[in-house]
Enzyme design. Sequence first.
Site, short mmCIF file in Angstrom:
data_model
loop_
_atom_site.label_atom_id
_atom_site.label_comp_id
_atom_site.label_asym_id
_atom_site.label_seq_id
_atom_site.Cartn_x
_atom_site.Cartn_y
_atom_site.Cartn_z
N SER B 118 0.84 -1.21 0.00
CA SER B 118 0.00 0.00 0.00
C SER B 118 0.87 1.26 0.00
O SER B 118 0.65 2.18 -0.79
CB SER B 118 -0.88 0.05 1.25
OG SER B 118 -1.51 -1.17 1.47
N CYS B 233 0.54 0.18 13.08
CA CYS B 233 -0.92 0.30 13.14
C CYS B 233 -1.40 -0.28 14.47
O CYS B 233 -2.31 -1.10 14.51
CB CYS B 233 -1.58 -0.39 11.95
SG CYS B 233 -1.15 -2.13 11.79
#
Lengths: 145, 303
Positions: B118, B233
Amino acid sequence: MQFLQNNSYRIYFIERFGIPEHVLNTYTFWERGRKVWAFSGELWDINGVEVFGIKALTKGRDLKPSTAFLRIVGKYAKKNVIFLDDNNTLAFLRGRELNIDYPADGGYVVVRRKDDVLGCGFYVKKEKRLISLIPSKYRLQETWV
Amino acid sequence: MEEEKLKYFEKYREIIRDFDNFLETLKTPQPYWFRVNTLKIQEEKLIERLETKGFRVERFRGLNAYRILEMPVKHPGATVEYSLGYYYIQDLSSMAPVLALDPQPGERILDMAAAPGSKSTMIAELMNNSGTIVANDISVDRIKSLAANIERLGITNIIVTKKDARNANFDGKFDKILLDAPCSGEGTFRKNPWGFQGADEKGHSILGRQQKMMLRNAVRHLSEDGIIVYSTCTYSPIENESVVKYGVENLNLKVLKIELSIPHLEGVKEWDGEKYEMYEKCIRIYPHLVDTGGMFIAVLAKQ
């Protein structure tokens, strides 16, 4: 196995598709085994490379261009390009063979629909057949829009 | 089932502002976000095509970041446009570390734990496929998904390596390094509450040790005036502020204050008796701020 630089593969795209040389000069070409990769970055001497840019060609009896690379440079192609209408586009993206009479040489072609470069096809001129070479992972599913 | 799992997050009640709202947001499914792959299509053109197909999307604050409000398919990737590589489904919070990295055309950038790609592919897009990105991951399977995304999006300036980011040699110095470190993934809870594992104290501690090793290795490959973006994250300070503190105290790093247009809060000041003096320069993105996942970011440079 090492990647070896061989920029002579630019000539294939120039001769087969009429892609301007300046477009292809953006890339260096690298061979490893049967695959040829196109890379637009600065050269970097690094060990343990798994992927070098994007797969551009597969070597065999003929050179076979990849859908991924044609989707980048195919918009600059001036010959051996087949434009499809909406119905044929969906069929092509589903991997189906099309009966189509088109002013292109037999062999590998860039397949487009308007601005979209759909990918690589193989045109059998005598039989007026277009074979979809869209990799299965990109093939349109019935549930898609 | 989720209620039971939500208890896991009680340990963060004291450090997450507006905690009850945070918990309520965790109960709701995370919306899909995407960015347009401007290497292949103009933003306006893609949005028009998707809207014609029945998508309803909302652009976020002038960024190339769109939230899907309605869609005619079960999964946002079930379109011809997705297959052609015209967009990439990526949570807004996951775009933030790349915005902090601020990649420029021509730079040399290392993404130490890159799969599934990503952030690497977003970096390449912002660099307009120029310069060089070394995108590394240790897992063969994850590299396959990284390679597939590179191919679909038409990225041509990435070299993929399979190395252990804790100690590998990347053969040179980089202008910018993204260390989006493997973590306990607490910020991804909303994407998959059923499969959420989290970590216990020991787990956070093991991950923290590995993250510090990766940060040490990142410093080894950083040019003198380069920057490292450290991100995870997850919410655990052991994997975030504590790793940054280690960098400041042991690796001669400083934390840079950056502007980020995505709403966020500052870092945690203290956790389990450990004080983090640089907390104000750290960035935490929480799900209840803009309906995203969670993310921690710190931008580091040599002192």
